[in-house]
Write a protein that holds these residues in place. Structure first.
Motif, PDB file in Angstrom:
ATOM      1  N   ARG A  40      39.612  38.462  45.548  1.00 56.20           N
ATOM      2  CA  ARG A  40      40.687  39.209  46.196  1.00 56.20           C
ATOM      3  C   ARG A  40      40.271  39.617  47.605  1.00 56.20           C
ATOM      4  N   GLU A 209      33.472  39.612  43.626  1.00 56.75           N
ATOM      5  CA  GLU A 209      34.131  40.912  43.438  1.00 56.75           C
ATOM      6  C   GLU A 209      33.148  41.992  43.858  1.00 56.75           C
ATOM      7  N   ARG A 215      31.041  35.146  38.990  1.00 60.33           N
ATOM      8  CA  ARG A 215      31.164  33.939  38.164  1.00 60.33           C
ATOM      9  C   ARG A 215      30.905  32.701  39.012  1.00 60.33           C
ATOM     10  N   ASN A 225      38.444  28.008  32.661  1.00 60.13           N
ATOM     11  CA  ASN A 225      38.263  29.299  33.331  1.00 60.13           C
ATOM     12  C   ASN A 225      39.573  29.906  33.836  1.00 60.13           C
ATOM     13  N   GLU A 227      41.854  31.671  32.373  1.00 59.11           N
ATOM     14  CA  GLU A 227      42.066  33.055  31.949  1.00 59.11           C
ATOM     15  C   GLU A 227      41.223  34.020  32.773  1.00 59.11           C
ATOM     16  N   MET A 228      39.965  33.636  33.011  1.00 59.66           N
ATOM     17  CA  MET A 228      39.079  34.460  33.831  1.00 59.66           C
ATOM     18  C   MET A 228      39.614  34.581  35.257  1.00 59.66           C
ATOM     19  N   GLN A 230      42.704  34.377  36.197  1.00 59.44           N
ATOM     20  CA  GLN A 230      43.870  35.264  36.140  1.00 59.44           C
ATOM     21  C   GLN A 230      43.412  36.725  36.238  1.00 59.44           C
ATOM     22  N   GLU A 231      42.336  37.015  35.532  1.00 59.92           N
ATOM     23  CA  GLU A 231      41.800  38.392  35.509  1.00 59.92           C
ATOM     24  C   GLU A 231      41.291  38.813  36.889  1.00 59.92           C
ATOM     25  N   TYR A 232      40.526  37.916  37.543  1.00 59.01           N
ATOM     26  CA  TYR A 232      39.906  38.277  38.821  1.00 59.01           C
ATOM     27  C   TYR A 232      40.818  38.084  40.023  1.00 59.01           C
ATOM     28  N   GLY A 234      44.417  37.007  39.729  1.00 57.93           N
ATOM     29  CA  GLY A 234      45.855  37.078  39.489  1.00 57.93           C
ATOM     30  C   GLY A 234      46.559  35.779  39.798  1.00 57.93           C
TER      31      GLY A 234
END
Length: 235
Positions: A40, A209, A215, A225, A227-228, A230-232, A234
């Motif tokens: 981000r 992050e 990662r 990856n 899903e991961m 998406q978490e970090y 979006g």
């Protein structure tokens, strides 16, 4: 160090004044690889790029380019190791024509592209050679910013958000350019907010992050990856 390792960063900390931005970054890039730094806004991706070339404040840790330690080197000496940095703000000289902008950078190593080769790669710039920097579209300015570092002979290219805010047809052209440069043996580090742009181009990905790498995964692990990411990110 691996025989074909172009860049290795170990426990890198960096500051802007009192602000401690990077908190122990570890990553490596092999010669001929395209590696993407994901994260981000504010994660530390641009600061990592700037730290590599010596444009942050204080730095601590290790940055090695082809095995040579550069963490205490000034930016002009880092550049002469064959490093080209294309910043997000592009830095086009408004009062100079497109071709004058192109002629400005010094040669830092052998093998820089000729103006003719640049115009083969970016036909738009040939058409706009005499146009002042202010008259170029955002996409043309971005092409020019990338083209300038190719003139220098740099083989390690640090490209910061080169697709940001550009029309899809220009983004597609820049993707083709990266594939062409990879085929020519260039090593490329991409900072990209546009994951759809970076995803098919990169051999490996690092996710940042809070000023750290959290990662790392390869192109073939992309699906696993999602899903991961998406978490970090979006995405």
């Amino acid at each position: 160090m691996a025989a074909n390792e172009m860049l290795r960063i170990e426990n890198l900390h960096a500051w802007y004044g009192e602000s401690h931005v990077l908190h122990g970054v570890n990553m490596s890039v092999n010669e001929g690889e395209v590696v993407s730094l994901l994260g981000r806004n504010g994660a530390g991706r641009t600061t990592t790029m700037r730290a590599i070339v010596g444009l942050t404040g204080a730095r601590k840790g290790s940055i090695r380019i082809r095995g040579q330690e550069v963490v205490k080197m000034p930016p002009h000496r880092v550049a002469r190791l064959g490093v080209g940095y294309c910043p997000e703000e592009r830095g086009i000289f408004a009062s100079l024509s497109a071709e004058e902008n192109l002629m400005l950078p010094p040669a830092i190593a052998q093998g820089g592209m000729s103006v003719a080769e640049i115009y083969d790669m970016f036909p738009n710039l040939k058409e706009r050679a005499a146009s002042p920097g202010t008259r170029l579209s955002g996409g043309e300015q971005q092409m020019l910013a990338v083209a300038r570092i190719l003139r220098t002979g740099a083989r390690l290219l640090l490209l910061d958000e080169i697709s940001e805010g550009l029309a899809p047809v220009i983004v597609q052209k820049l993707a083709e350019t990266i594939r062409t440069l990879k085929a020519k043996g260039y090593t490329i580090v991409l900072v990209e907010q546009n994951f759809r742009f970076a995803a098919p181009l990169a051999d490996r990905f690092y996710v940042m992050e809070h000023g750290k790498i959290v990662r790392e995964f390869a192109q073939h692990e992309l699906q696993a990856n999602k899903e991961m990411l998406q978490e970090y990110l979006g995405v």
